[in-house]
Design an enzyme around this catalytic site. Sequence first.
Site, PDB file in Angstrom:
ATOM      1  N   ASP A 297       0.863  -1.167   0.000  1.00 59.98           N
ATOM      2  CA  ASP A 297       0.000   0.000   0.000  1.00 59.98           C
ATOM      3  C   ASP A 297       0.913   1.235   0.000  1.00 59.98           C
ATOM      4  O   ASP A 297       2.137   1.133   0.138  1.00 59.98           O
ATOM      5  CB  ASP A 297      -0.981  -0.021   1.174  1.00 59.98           C
TER       6      ASP A 297
HETATM    7  C1  NOJ Z   1      -3.967   4.001   0.064  1.00 60.68           C
HETATM    8  C2  NOJ Z   1      -5.158   3.105   0.180  1.00 60.68           C
HETATM    9  O1  NOJ Z   1      -5.116   2.384   1.391  1.00 60.68           O
HETATM   10  C3  NOJ Z   1      -5.269   2.114  -0.964  1.00 60.68           C
HETATM   11  O2  NOJ Z   1      -6.492   1.425  -0.835  1.00 60.68           O
HETATM   12  C4  NOJ Z   1      -5.161   2.812  -2.275  1.00 60.68           C
HETATM   13  O3  NOJ Z   1      -5.333   1.903  -3.323  1.00 60.68           O
HETATM   14  C5  NOJ Z   1      -3.821   3.511  -2.345  1.00 60.68           C
HETATM   15  N1  NOJ Z   1      -3.752   4.492  -1.279  1.00 60.68           N
HETATM   16  C6  NOJ Z   1      -3.574   4.187  -3.692  1.00 60.68           C
HETATM   17  O4  NOJ Z   1      -4.353   5.292  -3.842  1.00 60.68           O
END
Ligand code: NOJ
Length: 755
Positions: A297
């Site tokens: 993430d």
């Molecule tokens: C953080 C989020 O937790 C995740 O779900 C997302 O896909 C990413 N950012 C990218 O934007």
Amino acid sequence: MTFSFPKLLLPLLFLGLLPGPAAMAQKKKPAPTTASPADIERRVADLLAQMTLEEKVGQLNQYSGREVTGPANDRKNTLLTSIRNGQVGSMLNVKGVHDTREIQAEALKSRLKIPLLFSLDVIHGYQTTFPIPLAEAASWDLDAIRLGAHVAAREAAASGIHWTFAPMVDVGRDPRWGRVMEGAGEDTYLSAQIARARVLGFQGEKLGGTDAVMACAKHFAAYGAATAGRDYNAVDLSPQQLWETYLPPFKAAADAGVATFMNSFNTLNGIPATSNAYLQRDILKGQWQYPGFVVSDWGSIKELVTWGYAADKADAAKKAVTAGSDMDMEGDVYSQSLAQLVKDGRVKIDLVDDAVRRILRKKFELGLFDDAYRFSDEKREKQVLNDPQNRAAARQMAQKSLVLLKNENATLPLGNQLRKIALIGPIAKSRRDLDGSWTVNADTARITSLYDGLRQRAGKATELLYAKGCTVSGDSRAGFDQAVATAKNADVIVLAVGETWDMTGEAKSRTDIHLPGVQEELFKALKATGKPVVVVVFGGRPLIFDAIAEQADAILYAWWPGSEGGLALADVLYGDYNPAGKLPITFPRNVGQIPIAYNQQYNTGRPLLKPGENRYRSAYIDAPNTPRYAFGYGLSYTAFTYSDLKISRPQLKAGESVQVSFTLTNTGKVAGEEVAQLYLRDPVASLVRPLRELKDFRKISLKPGESKTVTFTIDKDKLAFYNSTLEWVAEPGKFNLMIGSASDDIRLEGAVELQ
Ligand code: NOJ
């Protein structure tokens, strides 16, 4: 090749409930790539053999590109240079054919011309916004959910996107956690079914069509179990809960062929998920033999240092890659340390090779090595984004997602004879709020507000009066008088209240989930007029609204219904569509009851036998144990009876199954759909089991007076659970079965015995 509809959706198509293929196919459907897996393996191996260590590490880096397409700036220059040097494998947040094409051209200037993957959070629609995922789950309609994902994928793919960071398949049982809006709710079985539907919707049967994108099952794992519902928090979970509750939707996504996984920000029993070898190596890539790749993430590899699990960035890189994190999203950790770690012998090159292979494989499967611009056709982009059928599908999905919570004296549907409707409330004319959070290319001007929808449906003979009354937050009652005066003048009041779009979502955890501000006060003032009050509640999570729950004449839970929400709401308010949504998550009476998910309830040694008799019972002295609205609950404009339970045999052995059937009858005056739910309980087991667990459901459509036989099959798998040594076992003995209209509205009960 012609446009083909996913097989599962065909019945809906024939019923005229979905846009037809002719309409959906603007053009011939571009074929998925035809390369065989063996061809792809050979080409991956050839390419890998030509790559330097730095180029290999390059494939493992993903960067956000918001600044890359604008005017020159330092970050843009650095990123473009890295791309040309083969140091970037994927970009996120670059979208649109024009921009993605421009950046892809830079990648093709690199020595090995390896194309970039363009990724984006296409969570509930790209340009056309569908209801938020939690709302879609309330439809319990897997075909419609699959179609929603397909439409989103088709729009995104036409706009240069190869990969969406969806579906989020985290089971979300805590309404304080803002991200419950992104998942399918609190139930594992329902979440797993929906995970599969969404993956197939995004990807199609086989990766590579230019009307499809790679999906990403996230966030692996147990992110939804964040302590105290606080986002990004630690997770302490029993192995049984992990396996039984949180992993099955991921397994379902993997079985459906999901191309990628994303790991999560939380720890799991002390080890951050991003560096959790048990999750990623042992379970995902080991036991499940998952062939896709895992992206971290945002910055989660870097955050291993902040957690206190890695000493520095190099240590974080080593721990993450060793644990099976293949791609580093916006962490810049692999880029800075991985090559050196390999040179120093601290990380084996095999680990890097394996990660690169997994990523390259997907680029081949998408056909990007044959044509890096396959998803870059400006004409197709225009055509697909403006296809009115996308909006029709979003409107149908929104209708299905609405949940009727209360309807006293048949206040709804609104009659055509009504001459004056007072539409009151801070969300009545709002457009942006209807889209909810996680919109990536939405255009507010395209959204139909509730006011617009009602205005359109009510027709010329009906006056639609309006007053805002108050804002969503804040404590001003200055608008109350005007709202009351407007209401007094009308036959019925429709009150639109709720959360604004940015009150639920990532990093939007709340300790107080009451309807914000003075909205309930406004309701009371309107109720005092004596006019019937229909309340439409917008929000991304279960909200608490005591006075409304107790005194409103009708309540329709709208969630955030998407760009066509105003039209869908008018369809339901007027009865052109009979609501059939059922809650995929429990609505508590107060925050102190959490955790209150229906399948987290046990008999205890001292069960509460009679409400109120709380002495030395497992109960509260200041609130009932029961929620405000239970999992699976939702009303209709018609009524259904359940009768004639038949169990094909009282006993079964391993390998056998039992058919459980009953008659479902529509006893009302209008056609409608009912979601019949099957729950089971193992009353005596080696581990204490929940009072009930959803094991199957059917959504049945019935004309007035019509009956249908509904059949569920129970086999050993439905009776099994993870025992204390984590074996998936069904223990011999009696099992109670319950069939009903909601988890707290069981209409038929029986039992089977496993021998
Ligand atoms: C953080 C989020 O937790 C995740 O779900 C997302 O896909 C990413 N950012 C990218 O934007």
